[in-house]
Design an enzyme around this catalytic site. Sequence first.
Site, PDB file in Angstrom:
ATOM      1  N   HIS A 123      64.527  14.763  58.567  1.00  6.03           N
ATOM      2  CA  HIS A 123      63.948  14.982  59.882  1.00  6.03           C
ATOM      3  C   HIS A 123      62.533  15.205  59.927  1.00  6.03           C
ATOM      4  O   HIS A 123      62.008  15.892  59.104  1.00  6.03           O
ATOM      5  CB  HIS A 123      64.703  16.376  60.503  1.00  6.03           C
ATOM      6  CG  HIS A 123      64.654  16.658  61.716  1.00  6.03           C
ATOM      7  ND1 HIS A 123      63.562  17.486  62.343  1.00  6.03           N
ATOM      8  CD2 HIS A 123      65.446  16.660  62.701  1.00  6.03           C
ATOM      9  CE1 HIS A 123      63.792  17.502  63.572  1.00  6.03           C
ATOM     10  NE2 HIS A 123      64.962  17.389  63.905  1.00  6.03           N
ATOM     11  N   ASP A 200      67.233  21.528  53.237  1.00  2.13           N
ATOM     12  CA  ASP A 200      67.243  21.439  54.806  1.00  2.13           C
ATOM     13  C   ASP A 200      68.816  21.346  55.080  1.00  2.13           C
ATOM     14  O   ASP A 200      69.394  20.404  54.990  1.00  2.13           O
ATOM     15  CB  ASP A 200      66.558  20.293  55.446  1.00  2.13           C
ATOM     16  CG  ASP A 200      67.001  20.324  56.786  1.00  2.13           C
ATOM     17  OD1 ASP A 200      67.657  20.866  57.473  1.00  2.13           O
ATOM     18  OD2 ASP A 200      66.129  19.288  57.497  1.00  2.13           O
ATOM     19  N   GLN A 203      72.139  20.276  59.070  1.00  2.00           N
ATOM     20  CA  GLN A 203      73.309  19.689  59.465  1.00  2.00           C
ATOM     21  C   GLN A 203      74.682  20.042  58.362  1.00  2.00           C
ATOM     22  O   GLN A 203      75.722  19.339  59.014  1.00  2.00           O
ATOM     23  CB  GLN A 203      73.138  18.012  59.413  1.00  2.00           C
ATOM     24  CG  GLN A 203      72.266  17.780  60.574  1.00  2.00           C
ATOM     25  CD  GLN A 203      72.670  17.875  61.756  1.00  2.00           C
ATOM     26  OE1 GLN A 203      73.694  17.882  62.219  1.00  2.00           O
ATOM     27  NE2 GLN A 203      71.606  17.685  62.843  1.00  2.00           N
ATOM     28  N   LYS A 226      73.404  25.415  65.636  1.00  2.00           N
ATOM     29  CA  LYS A 226      74.230  24.021  65.318  1.00  2.00           C
ATOM     30  C   LYS A 226      75.343  24.704  64.770  1.00  2.00           C
ATOM     31  O   LYS A 226      76.285  23.864  64.085  1.00  2.00           O
ATOM     32  CB  LYS A 226      73.327  23.145  64.254  1.00  2.00           C
ATOM     33  CG  LYS A 226      72.031  22.440  64.883  1.00  2.00           C
ATOM     34  CD  LYS A 226      71.611  21.670  63.924  1.00  2.00           C
ATOM     35  CE  LYS A 226      70.193  21.084  64.244  1.00  2.00           C
ATOM     36  NZ  LYS A 226      70.114  20.194  65.297  1.00  2.00           N
ATOM     37  N   CYS A 364      64.399  12.212  65.832  1.00  2.00           N
ATOM     38  CA  CYS A 364      63.320  12.804  64.991  1.00  2.00           C
ATOM     39  C   CYS A 364      63.327  12.529  63.753  1.00  2.00           C
ATOM     40  O   CYS A 364      63.074  13.080  62.719  1.00  2.00           O
ATOM     41  CB  CYS A 364      63.490  14.393  65.060  1.00  2.00           C
ATOM     42  SG  CYS A 364      63.331  14.994  66.608  1.00  2.00           S
TER      43      CYS A 364
HETATM   44  N1  7TS Z   1      66.698  19.318  59.959  1.00  2.00           N
HETATM   45  C1  7TS Z   1      67.649  18.494  60.418  1.00  2.00           C
HETATM   46  C2  7TS Z   1      68.364  17.860  59.300  1.00  2.00           C
HETATM   47  C3  7TS Z   1      68.045  18.563  61.824  1.00  2.00           C
HETATM   48  O1  7TS Z   1      69.145  17.774  62.216  1.00  2.00           O
HETATM   49  C4  7TS Z   1      67.296  19.256  62.596  1.00  2.00           C
HETATM   50  C5  7TS Z   1      67.639  19.295  64.394  1.00  2.00           C
HETATM   51  C6  7TS Z   1      66.239  20.097  62.416  1.00  2.00           C
HETATM   52  C7  7TS Z   1      65.829  20.145  60.888  1.00  2.00           C
HETATM   53  C8  7TS Z   1      65.792  21.056  63.184  1.00  2.00           C
HETATM   54  O2  7TS Z   1      66.398  22.089  63.629  1.00  2.00           O
HETATM   55  P1  7TS Z   1      65.717  23.245  64.895  1.00  2.00           P
HETATM   56  O3  7TS Z   1      66.964  23.876  64.957  1.00  2.00           O
HETATM   57  O4  7TS Z   1      64.643  23.830  64.121  1.00  2.00           O
HETATM   58  O5  7TS Z   1      65.316  22.266  65.822  1.00  2.00           O
HETATM   59  N2  7TS Z   1      68.231  18.257  64.571  1.00  2.00           N
HETATM   60  C9  7TS Z   1      68.647  17.642  65.757  1.00  2.00           C
HETATM   61  C10 7TS Z   1      69.149  16.479  66.125  1.00  2.00           C
HETATM   62  O6  7TS Z   1      69.709  15.871  65.178  1.00  2.00           O
HETATM   63  N3  7TS Z   1      69.111  16.217  67.535  1.00  2.00           N
HETATM   64  O7  7TS Z   1      68.531  17.363  67.980  1.00  2.00           O
HETATM   65  C11 7TS Z   1      68.249  18.312  67.008  1.00  2.00           C
END
Ligand code: 7TS
Length: 407
Positions: A123, A200, A203, A226, A364
């Site tokens: 990401h 990371d 997910q 999430k 992303c």
């Molecule tokens: N890493 C992964 C693997 C992610 O899926 C996301 C967010 C992030 C980092 C960043 O997380 P945040 O909570 O700091 O924004 N992924 C997604 C997505 O797949 N669709 O919207 C956000």
Amino acid sequence: MPINIEEIRNLFPVLHQEVNGKPLVYFDNAATTQKPKQVLDALVQYYELDNSNIHRGAHTLADRATRYYENTRSAIQKFINAKEEEEIIFTKGTTESINLVASTFGRKFISKGDEIIISTLEHHSNIVPWQMLCEEKGAILKIIPISEEGEIDLEAFENLLSEKTKFVSIVHVSNALGTINPVKQIIKSAHKVGARVLLDGAQSTSHLEVDVQDLDCDFLAFSAHKLYGPTGLGILYGKREVLESMPPYQGGGEMIKEVSFEKTTYNEIPFKFEAGTPNIADVIAFAKAIEFIQQLGKKEIKEHEDELLSYATDGLNSIKGFIPVGTAKEKVSVISFNINEMHPFDVGMMLDANGIAVRTGHHCTQPLMHRLGLEGTVRASFSVYNTKSEIDRLVAAVSKIAKIKNK
Ligand code: 7TS
């Protein structure tokens, strides 16, 4: 015990609405999950009964809020099997957790010519902070390649490792394709050359048992939103000795022991990394989300989601013009796809017209899309409250859309 889907759905008020005249089907869980009633109630209760600043008030409300806030830290410690509560730091999301490590560990331990390894599956939030660090320090970013199916090339990874490797930052589960990476092996190999490893877990924490001691990762970053929790709250796990060796992230209240104009000393972990008034309400409410997951059981949740994944995969694969993107052997309940030559955004709009919420675009992960030769995909991601009849609706809608194009 198998999960009772109707009972679960009743805990999620947002699911019971119509969108464009159709009952909502929420398949955008990889972006953010919905929140059960107990999380929403905890937010209201905090503001109605307990609102006060923590760790500093000498009164009952402050005391109560502090206790609830620290209870969540302890719940998270158990949730990921960290050794100590102090190894859990609150941030505002996975993004901030990764940035915290890149800028503090990076500031102290990364020098010119050092190498940092990430993968093609990352990401943007696990790419850009490392690029910024490399640019500042003259360090080098190395990228692990992947196969057409969306699996990491482990042999290539082993070949990238050397005594120059100082850090490996890797996604546990790909948000765009759902691939589960063999992170235990990656961590073991990285440690052999003395590199630290960040996972990371944005997910993975919602779908898999994540045990930081078993994995032996040095850091784990994830987001509450999430995991059926509120937005604006992230977690950074770090091994005590590594966190203690790192300089602070932001300066301000809470992160200090003693301030004078001549010399300031810093607080112990975790407070050293939690400057300023934190996101108290959301931290407190997040404990209810963890409770929700633990009451259902991670194993039961995964079984249900795996069943949805295989049911949806079978249904969608039978449609002429359906093109799956990412077919790794080990996957969580995420299906990325395209339909013929159609633009993903158009497909997303047509699904929305049917009340079905999916995400479209590059998710992303632009370098990943570039590697696959795609502009983007349509992504349906399933959660514990989704049902087979909702998948029937997705399959029927995709089938109808594909026919328009096949004509
Ligand atoms: N890493 C992964 C693997 C992610 O899926 C996301 C967010 C992030 C980092 C960043 O997380 P945040 O909570 O700091 O924004 N992924 C997604 C997505 O797949 N669709 O919207 C956000």
